[in-house]
Scaffold this active site. Structure first.
Site, short mmCIF file in Angstrom:
data_model
loop_
_atom_site.label_atom_id
_atom_site.label_comp_id
_atom_site.label_asym_id
_atom_site.label_seq_id
_atom_site.Cartn_x
_atom_site.Cartn_y
_atom_site.Cartn_z
N LYS A 35 64.66 65.72 1.54
CA LYS A 35 65.30 65.09 2.70
C LYS A 35 64.32 64.99 3.87
O LYS A 35 63.52 65.92 4.10
CB LYS A 35 66.52 65.92 3.10
CG LYS A 35 67.35 65.36 4.25
CD LYS A 35 68.58 66.23 4.49
CE LYS A 35 69.45 65.71 5.61
NZ LYS A 35 70.65 66.54 5.83
N SER A 81 75.13 64.16 5.61
CA SER A 81 73.96 63.41 6.03
C SER A 81 72.89 63.29 4.94
O SER A 81 72.06 62.39 5.01
CB SER A 81 73.35 64.06 7.27
OG SER A 81 72.88 65.36 6.98
N SER A 113 76.78 68.54 4.76
CA SER A 113 75.81 67.49 4.43
C SER A 113 75.19 67.56 3.06
O SER A 113 74.55 66.60 2.64
CB SER A 113 74.69 67.47 5.47
OG SER A 113 75.10 66.72 6.57
N1 GLN Z 1 79.05 65.36 8.61
C1 GLN Z 1 78.78 66.49 9.45
C2 GLN Z 1 78.25 66.02 10.77
O1 GLN Z 1 78.26 64.87 11.01
C3 GLN Z 1 77.86 67.43 8.77
C4 GLN Z 1 76.43 67.15 8.99
C5 GLN Z 1 75.53 68.16 8.34
O2 GLN Z 1 75.97 69.02 7.58
N2 GLN Z 1 74.26 68.09 8.70
O3 GLN Z 1 77.82 66.77 11.58
#
Ligand code: GLN
Length: 513
Positions: free
Chosen positions: A76, A151, A175
């Site tokens: 990532k 994400s 994420s």
């Molecule tokens: N979807 C969550 C957010 O928007 C989680 C993001 C993550 O785990 N980095 O913050």
């Protein structure tokens, strides 16, 4: 679609049926053939990957023991790899190259894994759909019109499409787990502190954790085995012995106590996902596990608590992107020009006001002139205005607001108290049961563009994943088939701190049916 697993590659390598170089070349070919449609990789490192693969082949020929030899990985775009760009899918970090390897990366490299490229994600890991990316959205391999989740969307899509064996993502509120569910892969969020965060670009430091994706529980366990463990470079990494995760795969679920939290099976959960989970629970019962209902009563406060605490931490963590030290910088000549024009306009206005004897206007303009930005101040503002995308700006503003002196107690301090209650919910549940089974997401993947302009709906989708980060407990998502809409579905397993082994045992049982 049959996808290549690391376990198969390892066997083929051990039997001298292939080489690491041949494995890497075939993945690079697959990436070049299919990535344009998927947008899962944002950079492919052909030369480095092949050089790394050749080094692994040489080491193997010399008899070196490399537990991950033959593993081909995607990383990532929030993980630091020496000499490569890490941009967090943001304009503000374009051109920034890391000077060092993250601890997890160094360990994987030393174990023989080869990194083929950088995967797409939401900007600074903020999002649930991979649509907040300077590179554009990654696309779901099951249906290119649908989101991958986020994400770590690119990491999930790359694995699901067979463009690498495994990948790393980061999980601050879901994420790794949510894109794993949307794309139909296995995804693990380890216990907070189980894996060093050194070299993971920070979003919300008290929740961030690096986690792997793979096709099988076994591949994910192999990655965890290498990246888990104490690291003196990360003060929050836990000094807790690392068990043998592979051994957990052959443990039986007989006698295990499984809890189903009431709060995770209420309104808003898709009926087909619910039915698929019920089916798996029945099979686990048939395999000798016992099942009971439990309650995590503070679950409904999870989203609000998460979006207060993480935005507060983000507003502080992201203060470092100022255009001075890293990446993107607004154009200085333009700034000097703009400031000179503003100054001239004000001076002309003052002269005109004086000529007309308009003392009040002249005084107001004098004041504006005295308060005009310095070049440095304008550089900060313009760099951040131009460099960050809308969602990141929204979160920096929210976070700054909840930390501001008049509101700190009402929001941030209160959220910290609720966080404690959420953690206590888990402590109580894990005093009764070994593992919790929940849905990973309320629905399958949604269409690209369908909710991107509605941040609240987007946030509410994280309901089943955020509390694990607030409590620091581990979570494993495994695929449980295809929804009638033609999209993958996932089941989430949650365990107590450092309870990854149990999750792997149950996850393996679910996948083997
Ligand atoms: N979807 C969550 C957010 O928007 C989680 C993001 C993550 O785990 N980095 O913050």
């Amino acid at each position: 679609m049959t996808v290549p697993t690391f376990a198969d590659a390892r066997t083929a390598l051990q039997q001298h049926e292939t080489s690491c170089t041949a494995l890497v070349s075939s993945f690079l070919d697959a990436i070049h053939a299919r990535n344009e449609a998927l947008n899962a990789f944002v950079a492919v490192h052909d030369e480095n990957a092949l050089a790394q693969a050749q080094a692994v082949d040489v080491a193997l020929a010399e008899g070196t023991d490399l537990p991950l030899a033959g593993m081909v990985m995607g990383l990532k775009d929030v993980l630091c790899v020496k000499g490569e760009q890490v941009a967090c899918a943001s304009r503000i970090l374009q051109g920034f190259e890391s000077l060092f390897d993250a601890t997890a990366i160094r360990r994987l490299r030393d174990a023989g894994a080869v990194f083929v490229g950088t995967t797409n994600c939401d900007e600074f890991a903020m999002g649930s759909s991979n649509e907040n990316s300077v590179y554009g959205p990654a696309r779901n391999p099951a249906n290119l019109d649908y989101v991958t989740g986020g994400s770590s969307g690119g990491s999930a899509a790359a694995v699901a499409a067979g463009l690498c064996h495994t990948s790393l993502g980061s999980d601050t509120g879901g994420s790794v787990r949510q894109p794993a569910a949307f794309c139909g892969t296995v995804g693990l969020k380890p216990t907070y502190g189980r894996v060093s965060r050194y070299g993971l670009v920070a979003y919300a430091s008290s929740c961030d954790v690096i986690g792997p994706f793979g096709h099988t529980v076994s591949d994910v366990a192999d990655v965890l085995q290498v990246i888990a463990g104490h690291d003196p470079s990360d003060a929050t990494s836990a000094n807790v012995p690392v068990p043998n995760y592979r051994a957990a795969l052959s443990e039986s679920v007989a006698g295990l106590k499984i809890g189903l939290p009431d709060e995770y099976f209420g309104d808003g959960l898709d009926a087909d996902i619910r039915a698929a989970i019920d089916e798996q629970v029945k099979r686990l019962e048939a395999a000798g596990a016992s099942v009971q209902r439990v309650s995590l009563p503070h679950t409904s406060y999870g989203i609000a608590t998460y979006y207060i605490i993480t935005t507060a931490e983000a507003s502080s963590n992201l203060a470092r992107y100022d255009g001075i030290r890293y990446g993107y910088r607004a154009d200085l000549a333009t700034i000097r020009n703009d400031l000179a024009t503003e100054r001239r306009t004000l001076q002309e206005g003052i002269a005109e006001a004086d000529a007309h004897g308009n003392a009040l206007v002249a005084e107001a303009l004098e004041k504006q002139l005295a308060q005009q930005d310095s070049v440095l101040r304008r550089l900060y503002t313009d760099t951040r205005t131009q460099g960050f995308g809308a969602e990141v700006k929204r979160r920096i503003m929210l976070g700054t607001y909840v930390l501001s002196s008049g509101y700190y107690d009402a929001y941030y301090a209160k959220a910290q108290r609720v966080r404690r209650l959420i953690k206590q919910d888990y402590d109580r549940a894990f005093a009764q049961v070994d593992v919790l089974i929940t849905p990973a997401t309320p629905t399958p993947a949604f269409k690209i563009g369908s909710i991107v302009d509605d941040p609240l709906t987007m946030y509410l989708n994280d309901i089943y994943t955020v509390t694990a980060n607030l409590a620091g407990v581990p979570g494993l998502v495994v695929p449980i088939g295809t929804h009638p809409a033609g999209l993958p579905m996932g089941l989430q397993l949650l365990g107590p701190h450092f309870g990854e082994e149990r999750l792997l045992t149950v996850g393996q049982q679910v996948m083997q049916g």
